[in-house]
Design an enzyme around this catalytic site. Structure first.
Site, PDB file in Angstrom:
ATOM      1  N   GLU A 273      69.498  68.220  47.992  1.00 22.26           N
ATOM      2  CA  GLU A 273      68.816  67.246  48.672  1.00 22.26           C
ATOM      3  C   GLU A 273      69.327  67.882  50.131  1.00 22.26           C
ATOM      4  O   GLU A 273      69.857  68.190  50.344  1.00 22.26           O
ATOM      5  CB  GLU A 273      70.623  66.317  48.353  1.00 22.26           C
ATOM      6  CG  GLU A 273      70.485  65.338  49.430  1.00 22.26           C
ATOM      7  CD  GLU A 273      71.766  64.447  49.500  1.00 22.26           C
ATOM      8  OE1 GLU A 273      71.155  62.903  49.610  1.00 22.26           O
ATOM      9  OE2 GLU A 273      72.571  64.724  48.834  1.00 22.26           O
TER      10      GLU A 273
ATOM     11  N   GLU B 265      80.861  59.561  43.827  1.00 22.96           N
ATOM     12  CA  GLU B 265      79.913  59.725  44.306  1.00 22.96           C
ATOM     13  C   GLU B 265      78.685  61.170  45.006  1.00 22.96           C
ATOM     14  O   GLU B 265      79.383  60.984  45.923  1.00 22.96           O
ATOM     15  CB  GLU B 265      79.393  58.706  44.839  1.00 22.96           C
ATOM     16  CG  GLU B 265      77.970  58.251  44.960  1.00 22.96           C
ATOM     17  CD  GLU B 265      77.394  56.968  45.584  1.00 22.96           C
ATOM     18  OE1 GLU B 265      76.378  56.526  46.475  1.00 22.96           O
ATOM     19  OE2 GLU B 265      78.504  56.446  45.894  1.00 22.96           O
TER      20      GLU B 265
ATOM     21  N   GLY C 212      80.632  61.005  49.097  1.00 18.66           N
ATOM     22  CA  GLY C 212      80.736  62.003  49.957  1.00 18.66           C
ATOM     23  C   GLY C 212      79.425  63.266  49.362  1.00 18.66           C
ATOM     24  O   GLY C 212      79.093  63.559  48.681  1.00 18.66           O
TER      25      GLY C 212
ATOM     26  N   GLY D  35      83.435  67.577  47.545  1.00 20.52           N
ATOM     27  CA  GLY D  35      83.635  66.734  46.518  1.00 20.52           C
ATOM     28  C   GLY D  35      83.942  67.349  45.025  1.00 20.52           C
ATOM     29  O   GLY D  35      85.246  66.692  44.091  1.00 20.52           O
TER      30      GLY D  35
ATOM     31  N   ARG E  39      78.805  66.960  47.965  1.00 19.52           N
ATOM     32  CA  ARG E  39      78.873  67.338  46.778  1.00 19.52           C
ATOM     33  C   ARG E  39      80.052  68.462  47.068  1.00 19.52           C
ATOM     34  O   ARG E  39      80.847  68.624  45.996  1.00 19.52           O
ATOM     35  CB  ARG E  39      77.316  67.530  45.889  1.00 19.52           C
ATOM     36  CG  ARG E  39      77.798  68.472  44.313  1.00 19.52           C
ATOM     37  CD  ARG E  39      76.576  69.366  44.175  1.00 19.52           C
ATOM     38  NE  ARG E  39      75.530  68.714  44.146  1.00 19.52           N
ATOM     39  CZ  ARG E  39      74.586  68.922  43.416  1.00 19.52           C
ATOM     40  NH1 ARG E  39      74.693  70.120  42.541  1.00 19.52           N
ATOM     41  NH2 ARG E  39      73.171  68.597  43.496  1.00 19.52           N
TER      42      ARG E  39
ATOM     43  N   LYS F  66      92.266  57.422  53.069  1.00 21.56           N
ATOM     44  CA  LYS F  66      91.761  58.657  53.922  1.00 21.56           C
ATOM     45  C   LYS F  66      90.707  58.636  54.235  1.00 21.56           C
ATOM     46  O   LYS F  66      89.071  58.562  53.945  1.00 21.56           O
ATOM     47  CB  LYS F  66      91.494  59.770  52.917  1.00 21.56           C
ATOM     48  CG  LYS F  66      91.752  60.961  53.760  1.00 21.56           C
ATOM     49  CD  LYS F  66      91.352  61.341  54.422  1.00 21.56           C
ATOM     50  CE  LYS F  66      89.856  62.366  54.165  1.00 21.56           C
ATOM     51  NZ  LYS F  66      88.456  62.335  55.231  1.00 21.56           N
TER      52      LYS F  66
ATOM     53  N   CYS G 176      72.827  56.994  49.977  1.00 24.00           N
ATOM     54  CA  CYS G 176      72.469  57.538  48.997  1.00 24.00           C
ATOM     55  C   CYS G 176      71.333  57.414  48.009  1.00 24.00           C
ATOM     56  O   CYS G 176      71.270  58.100  46.651  1.00 24.00           O
ATOM     57  CB  CYS G 176      74.015  57.072  47.811  1.00 24.00           C
ATOM     58  SG  CYS G 176      74.477  54.864  48.373  1.00 24.00           S
TER      59      CYS G 176
END
Length: 527
Positions: free
Chosen positions: A386, A257, A235, A240, A237, A178, A294
């Protein structure tokens, strides 16, 4: 304008979807020419069914088959290097050299070739044999894997070329990629290379497939489909966790991640010894790729004093002197500014930056914030959120005890680093901070900034939540990364001739290590 096709069941076909999107050059704000489709559910399900058929066809295949594909694919990528670098430069704003051509592209082909070596050698499957009980086991393919790639690594973590893709294939699985909307043309070129390699190595039609975008609801249907084996996601949060919720409800393994601020503790002796040197290292690490790594160091913990004030001023001067880089999209810019505002509202003060820059593209000033250790401990959740981009937060503790308390209240991170004095002055404090930090991070570093993730068998690019969804697994480091896309297959009292080749008495792959009756060996067993 013609819409680019999708790769479904071995054919590049016109999408049945009615919606399209385009890439954007983040350095200029210019919309890029190719149109890409948003795949509807019937198209997505066709890809799932094709992948399931490919998975059936590949049952029992030796690792050599997948190794041959991975090596052919690496060669196809290198043959398209110019086109890939040009497309990725336009879609991300990253410099062609050294970032794309000299760094990320060789890393990508190296990952593929490392995965090929381990697929061929086979020890990643950990064949385990207990002759006394007649029980044996090994890791085998789990079935169709969907990979969601991130925006910040158009090559090395691309959904159809990156580490998750390589690991899933090495385990013997078909992959549905994707693509990410930030670099669709880059992904399309990878898709052409993968398709060429698949055909050259006689892989099944549904072995490698590519769609570019789905609706959020269809993305959840994809990861929870009964025929899906596992999911890899790198990607943000929020998205995800939505993917994880859907996959968890269906019992599908999902490897995430997510977000990480990668704390750096600089102890007093290190500041007294080499403050300017550490400031330079930090600036280079934090601003690399405009902070869109990251492993970007988004939190720096210091002990109060003149040395800490000097260090903060040194970094401030370097941030103000360095050019503001390009952010990957308007959404990243918007999220960055929103994150900086939220951190200030939680009690931090602005040292420098905090605003967007003038121009047509997407960019923000290099940004530093500051908060006391006591204020951080009052609201650690908000202050360690973040802000993805070129920024970091200084936390200044009043005591050794407060330094340890800050480490104890951190969320899970990919990395954590401690800088200490080279002749031992900080050893006592290190021994207090390191055990607390060790439990909060996947990779603990000393006297080294966290950016840069070596493709090494010993690497852990994972960590406690929310850096990833599970602290046991890594997305970088072959062979460990392969295990995410496998299942443990056990055989009890199965006749030797019916066992997989790796579990039969004669070792048909002399390079493969097997654990037989408590010993690792490359030999045979039985009469």
């Amino acid at each position: 304008m013609e819409t680019q096709p999708v790769l479904i069941n071995g054919e590049w076909t016109t999408s049945t979807g009615s919606q399209t999107f385009q890439g954007v050059n983040p350095a200029t704000g210019e919309t890029l020419a190719p149109l890409f489709p948003v795949s509807p559910w019937d198209e997505i399900e066709s890809a799932i069914i094709a992948a399931a058929e490919a998975s059936k066809a590949m049952r029992g295949w030796p690792g050599e088959r997948f190794a041959a594909f991975l090596e052919a694919y690496a060669n196809e990528i290198e043959a398209r290097a110019d086109a890939l670098v040009e497309a990725a430069h336009a879609e991300t704003g990253y410099p062609e050299s050294p970032r794309l051509r000299d760094g990320e592209l060789p890393r990508t082909t190296n990952q593929l070739r490392q995965a090929a070596n381990h697929a061929r050698e086979g020890s990643w499957a950990q064949p385990t044999i207990d002759t006394a009980t007649g029980i044996s086991s090994m890791f085998g393919p789990i079935g169709p894997v969907t990979v969601f790639g991130p925006n910040n690594f158009p090559f090395a973590f691309n959904s159809i070329a990156g580490g998750d893709f390589a690991a899933a294939v090495a385990a013997g699985n078909p992959v549905i990629a994707k693509g990410h909307s930030s670099h669709p043309e880059t992904t399309r070129i990878f898709g052409e290379a993968a398709d060429a390699a698949a055909k050259a190595t006689d892989m099944p039609a549904g072995f490698v497939q590519l769609i570019y975008r789905t609706s959020h609801s269809d993305g959840c249907r994809l990861v929870s489909h009964p025929l899906m084996g596992a999911i890899g996601y790198t990607g943000g949060r929020s998205a995800g966790l939505t993917i994880k919720e859907a996959a968890d409800k269906a019992g599908k393994p999902v490897y995430l991640e997510l977000s990480s601020i990668n704390p750096v503790f600089v102890l007093p002796g290190a500041l007294a010894e080499r403050s300017a040197e550490i400031a330079e290292e930090f600036k280079g690490s934090c601003l690399m790729g405009t902070g869109q790594f990251c492993t970007n160091p988004g939190l720096v913990v210091l002990k109060a004093g003149d040395a800490a004030e000097t260090f903060i001023d040194q970094v401030k001067q370097q941030f103000e002197a360095a050019p503001a880089g390009v952010l990957l999209s308007e959404g990243v810019q918007r999220g960055f500014l929103s994150g900086i505002t939220a951190i200030q509202e939680a009690g931090a003060t602005l040292v420098t930056g905090g605003t967007s820059t003038e121009g047509d593209g997407f960019s923000c000033a290099n940004t530093l914030l500051l908060v006391s250790g006591s204020a951080f401990l009052k609201d650690p959740e908000a202050l360690q959120a973040e802000a993805f981009g070129n920024s970091s937060l200084f936390v200044v503790a009043e005591s050794d005890e407060e330094l340890v308390q800050i480490a104890e209240c951190l969320e899970g991170n990919l990395t954590g680093c401690i800088y200490s004095q080279t002749t031992g002055e900080d050893d006592g404090l290190y021994d207090l901070v390191a055990p607390a930090l060790r439990q909060k991070v996947g990779r603990l570093l000393n006297d080294k900034m966290p950016t840069g993730v070596a493709v090494s068998p010993a690497m852990n690019h994972g960590g406690p939540f929310p850096s990833t969804g599970h602290p046991v697994f890594t997305s970088v480091g072959i062979p460990a990364a392969i295990h995410r896309f496998s299942m443990l297959q056990c055989y009890d009292n199965v006749r030797p001739g019916r066992l997989p080749a790796a579990l039969q008495p004669k070792n048909s792959n002399p390079a493969q290590w097997r654990y037989i009756d408590g010993m690792y060996t490359q030999g045979d067993y039985g009469a």
